[in-house]
Every structure is written in C-alpha cells, then in structure tokens.
Scaffold this motif. Structure first.
Motif, short mmCIF file in Angstrom:
data_model
loop_
_atom_site.label_atom_id
_atom_site.label_comp_id
_atom_site.label_asym_id
_atom_site.label_seq_id
_atom_site.Cartn_x
_atom_site.Cartn_y
_atom_site.Cartn_z
N GLU A 146 -10.71 -5.62 -11.81
CA GLU A 146 -9.85 -6.31 -11.06
C GLU A 146 -8.17 -6.23 -11.07
N PRO A 147 -7.90 -4.92 -11.37
CA PRO A 147 -6.40 -4.55 -11.73
C PRO A 147 -5.47 -4.99 -10.75
N GLN A 148 -4.42 -5.60 -11.06
CA GLN A 148 -3.13 -6.03 -10.15
C GLN A 148 -2.55 -4.81 -9.27
N ILE A 149 -2.87 -3.55 -9.96
CA ILE A 149 -2.18 -2.50 -9.45
C ILE A 149 -3.46 -1.25 -9.51
N LEU A 150 -3.73 -0.94 -8.38
CA LEU A 150 -5.14 0.04 -8.16
C LEU A 150 -4.20 1.43 -8.00
N CYS A 151 -4.37 2.33 -8.96
CA CYS A 151 -4.09 3.64 -8.57
C CYS A 151 -5.17 4.62 -8.28
N LEU A 152 -5.28 5.38 -7.27
CA LEU A 152 -6.20 6.14 -6.94
C LEU A 152 -5.75 7.61 -6.66
N ASP A 153 -6.29 8.75 -7.24
CA ASP A 153 -6.04 9.97 -7.13
C ASP A 153 -7.02 10.70 -6.31
N GLU A 154 -6.69 10.99 -5.14
CA GLU A 154 -7.56 11.55 -4.05
C GLU A 154 -8.91 11.00 -4.31
N PRO A 155 -9.15 10.03 -3.81
CA PRO A 155 -10.54 9.32 -3.98
C PRO A 155 -11.42 9.75 -3.06
N GLY A 156 -10.79 10.37 -1.69
CA GLY A 156 -11.74 10.83 -0.94
C GLY A 156 -12.03 12.06 -0.93
N PHE A 198 0.72 -1.01 -0.02
CA PHE A 198 -0.14 0.15 -0.03
C PHE A 198 0.93 1.23 -0.06
N ILE A 199 0.97 2.20 -0.98
CA ILE A 199 1.87 3.06 -1.14
C ILE A 199 0.93 4.42 -1.29
N ALA A 200 1.57 5.45 -0.33
CA ALA A 200 0.81 6.79 -0.57
C ALA A 200 1.61 7.78 -1.22
N LEU A 201 1.06 8.37 -1.95
CA LEU A 201 1.88 9.58 -2.83
C LEU A 201 1.32 10.73 -2.23
N ILE A 202 2.25 11.50 -1.43
CA ILE A 202 1.88 12.88 -0.82
C ILE A 202 2.51 14.01 -1.45
N GLU A 224 -14.02 7.16 4.97
CA GLU A 224 -13.24 5.94 5.94
C GLU A 224 -13.98 4.71 5.23
N GLU A 225 -15.23 4.79 4.75
CA GLU A 225 -15.67 3.57 4.05
C GLU A 225 -14.87 3.07 2.93
N MET A 226 -14.68 4.32 2.08
CA MET A 226 -13.85 4.02 0.81
C MET A 226 -12.46 3.39 1.21
N MET A 227 -11.91 4.00 2.12
CA MET A 227 -10.42 3.37 2.45
C MET A 227 -10.66 2.15 2.64
N ILE A 243 -1.86 2.21 -5.06
CA ILE A 243 -1.02 3.25 -4.72
C ILE A 243 -2.35 4.60 -4.75
N LEU A 244 -2.06 5.42 -3.62
CA LEU A 244 -3.20 6.43 -3.04
C LEU A 244 -2.65 7.56 -3.18
N VAL A 245 -3.08 8.64 -3.86
CA VAL A 245 -2.58 9.98 -3.64
C VAL A 245 -3.57 10.66 -2.55
N THR A 246 -3.16 11.25 -1.51
CA THR A 246 -3.97 11.59 -0.58
C THR A 246 -3.13 13.05 0.00
N HIS A 247 -4.13 13.75 0.62
CA HIS A 247 -3.68 14.98 1.56
C HIS A 247 -3.94 14.60 3.04
N ASN A 248 -4.57 13.39 3.20
CA ASN A 248 -4.92 12.97 4.46
C ASN A 248 -3.74 12.49 5.24
N MET A 249 -3.18 12.82 6.07
CA MET A 249 -2.07 12.13 6.76
C MET A 249 -2.37 11.06 7.72
N ASP A 250 -3.53 11.27 8.29
CA ASP A 250 -4.02 9.90 9.03
C ASP A 250 -4.06 8.75 8.20
#
Ligand SMILES: Nc1ncnc2c1ncn2[C@@H]1O[C@H](COP(=O)(O)OP(=O)(O)OP(=O)(O)O)[C@@H](O)[C@H]1O
Ligand SMILES: [Mg+2]
Length: 285
Positions: A163-173, A35-39, A182-185, A199-206
C-alpha cells in the motif's frame, strides 16, 4: 507533501565509451494524491525517470524530494527501505521478475521483507490478489503456470500489497487485451481515489485523457511539457511534431466535417455531447 525533482541529470555508464545521457536537466513538482501520466516516444527516458522515484537510480546531479526523503547522487542505499515501502514501482514487463514457488509466496515477499508477520502478510497478499482480479485458485500455483496477463496481475499485487503512498507503474497495460487493460486501469484509478498518488507511463492517449490530472511529456531525456491533458492535446500540430498520438475522441472529432466543437473532445462523453449539440443546433434552424 509534493514530489519535487530539481535539475535532474542522469548519465548511464559515465566515463566509459558507453556513456549516454538518460535524463537531461529535468525539473517538476507533482501534487500529492494526483494521477500523473508520463508519456513520450520510445527511448525518451520514461523508464529512466520512473526508476528515480524510488531511488533505484540516483541522479548524476540534481535533487529529488519524495515521501520525506531528499535524494542526491550521494544518497546511500542504507535506510531506503521506508522509501521503497512508500514508493512502489511496477517495472515494465514486471512478470519477468516473479521468483517465488507460489503466487501467494511471491506477493507475501514484500510485506515480510518489511517485517510484517507471516500471518498478516498472508492476509494482505490474499486481499491484494483479489483486488487485482485474480481468482482464489491461482494462489497456490507457481507464477509460471499462469497466463501472461495473470502474471502481470501477480506482479502488480506484489507492489500494491505494501500500500505505497505513491504507486509508479511503467506501462502496466502493455500487451494486454483492451478489456484486461481497462480493468487494470480501474484498479489504479480507484487506488488514486482512495487517497494515493499514481504515476503511470503509458502510450495510450485515451487513458491519459480520461484519467490524468497532469501530464509529463519526455523527449530525448528532456521534459518538453508538463501540463493538464486538455492543454497537452489542444495543439494538434505540436503533437504531430513530437510524434504523439491524439486521444481517439479528439481524432474522431477532427474527421467529422461540418461539425464544430467548442472544446476539443477528450473523452467519449465529451464527443457525444458535442455531436448532440451540433445535431440539436441543426434541428433548431
Ligand atoms: N541500462 C542502460 N544503459 C545504457 N543506456 C540505457 C540503459 N537503459 C536505457 N538506456 C538509454 O536511455 C534512453 C532512455 O531509455 P528509457 O528506457 O528510459 O526509455 P523509455 O522512454 O522508457 O522507452 P520505452 O517507451 O521504449 O520503454 C534510451 O536511449 C536508452 O537506450
Ligand atoms: Mg520504458
């Protein structure tokens, strides 16, 4: 098979007066099934980088190895279908890209485009609409009759359905209420636990502190850090210097005068355990 970016540069509108460097000599290797976060601050290049994972953008120079593909500037768009199946990309504000007449048709589009039969595509679409938490009565509606949060879920189902092997999400929340976020996470965390890379782009540090195995930090098109969350969040001065927030538990711990923490708490559980230790210590004296 890991994901490897080597010396990636990306230039927007090269050779024009609009020329702009989007990515500046980026190299990293990511482990499969992590699980990778991109900030990074707004405009730091996160979305530009994300679009390289499925070769929507090709690097101006450098090489990318992902899902068995070797991508360079010369890579043509032919034969990228399998890559796009293996690397799913949910754009920033993906609800703007819904286009079919009904929710069901919209989600069926991906598998049908990959040659899956209509019947099978329908089974998959219904399964994933359910997985992202949408009630069954929405499937025959127009996507445009839904709330913003529901539209977001449809768009996410439209990518996860393959059902991708690698799921990239650009600020889905982004823009969702905390509970919906939270449900989505949880959906993404479960997807990773089922054996996929997220791989998740997020501004949410929690979320970064809670879920990420590894963090990529971008600034002005450069990768300025690649490390575990604990390492990323341990240097508060460094975070401040780069305009990055701390996770709430770590911020809360700093505001507790007289309390000592063995390790900077990154989650509520770590914070509570740390407070308990302090309190128990006081009672023992
Ligand atoms: N299509 C484009 N043409 C020219 N420059 C662009 C284009 N898209 C992005 N840029 C520029 O590239 C840089 C990186 O943008 P990018 O969208 O990747 O940032 P980001 O980190 O995703 O920001 P945000 O957090 O606001 O989504 C910015 O300076 C931006 O202005
Ligand atoms: Mg962005």
């Amino acid at each position: 098979m890991s994901i490897k970016f080597e010396n990636i540069n990306y230039i927007y509108s090269p050779g024009t007066t609009m020329e702009k460097k989007g990515l500046d000599n980026i190299s990293f290797e990511l482990l499969d099934k992590s699980f990778i976060a991109l900030i990074g601050h707004t405009g730091s290049g996160k979305s530009t980088l994300m679009q390289h994972f499925n070769a929507l953008l090709k690097p101006s120079s450098g090489t990318i190895d992902i899902a068995g593909y070797h991508i360079t500037l010369q890579t043509g768009n032919k034969n990228l279908k399998k890559l796009r199946k293996e690397v799913g990309l949910v754009f920033q504000f993906p609800e703007t890209q819904l286009f079919e007449n009904t929710v069901l048709e919209d989600v069926k589009f991906g598998p049908k485009n990959l040659g899956v039969s209509d019947k099978e595509a329908e089974i998959k679409a219904k399964k994933w609409l359910k997985q992202v938490g949408l009630p069954t009565d929405v499937i025959s509606k127009s996507p445009f009759e839904l709330s913003g949060g529901q539209m977001r879920r449809v768009a996410i189902a439209g990518v996860m359905v393959n059902e991708p092997q690698i799921l990239c999400l650009d600020e889905p929340g982004a823009g969702l209420d905390p509970r919906a976020r939270e449900e989505m996470m949880q959906i993404f965390v479960n997807y990773q636990k089922a054996g996929h890379t997220v791989i998740l782009v997020t501004h949410n540090m929690d979320d970064v502190a809670k879920y990420a195995d590894d963090v990529l930090v971008m600034e002005h098109g450069k990768l300025i850090k690649h490390d575990k969350p604990r390492k990323i969040f341990e240097n508060k001065e460094w975070l401040k210097k780069h305009y990055l927030d701390e996770p709430t538990p770590s911020l809360f711990a700093s505001s507790l005068t007289g309390f000592k923490f063995k390790e900077n708490p990154l989650t509520i559980k770590e914070l509570v355990d740390g407070i308990k230790k302090n309190v128990q210590g006081e009672f023992n004296e």
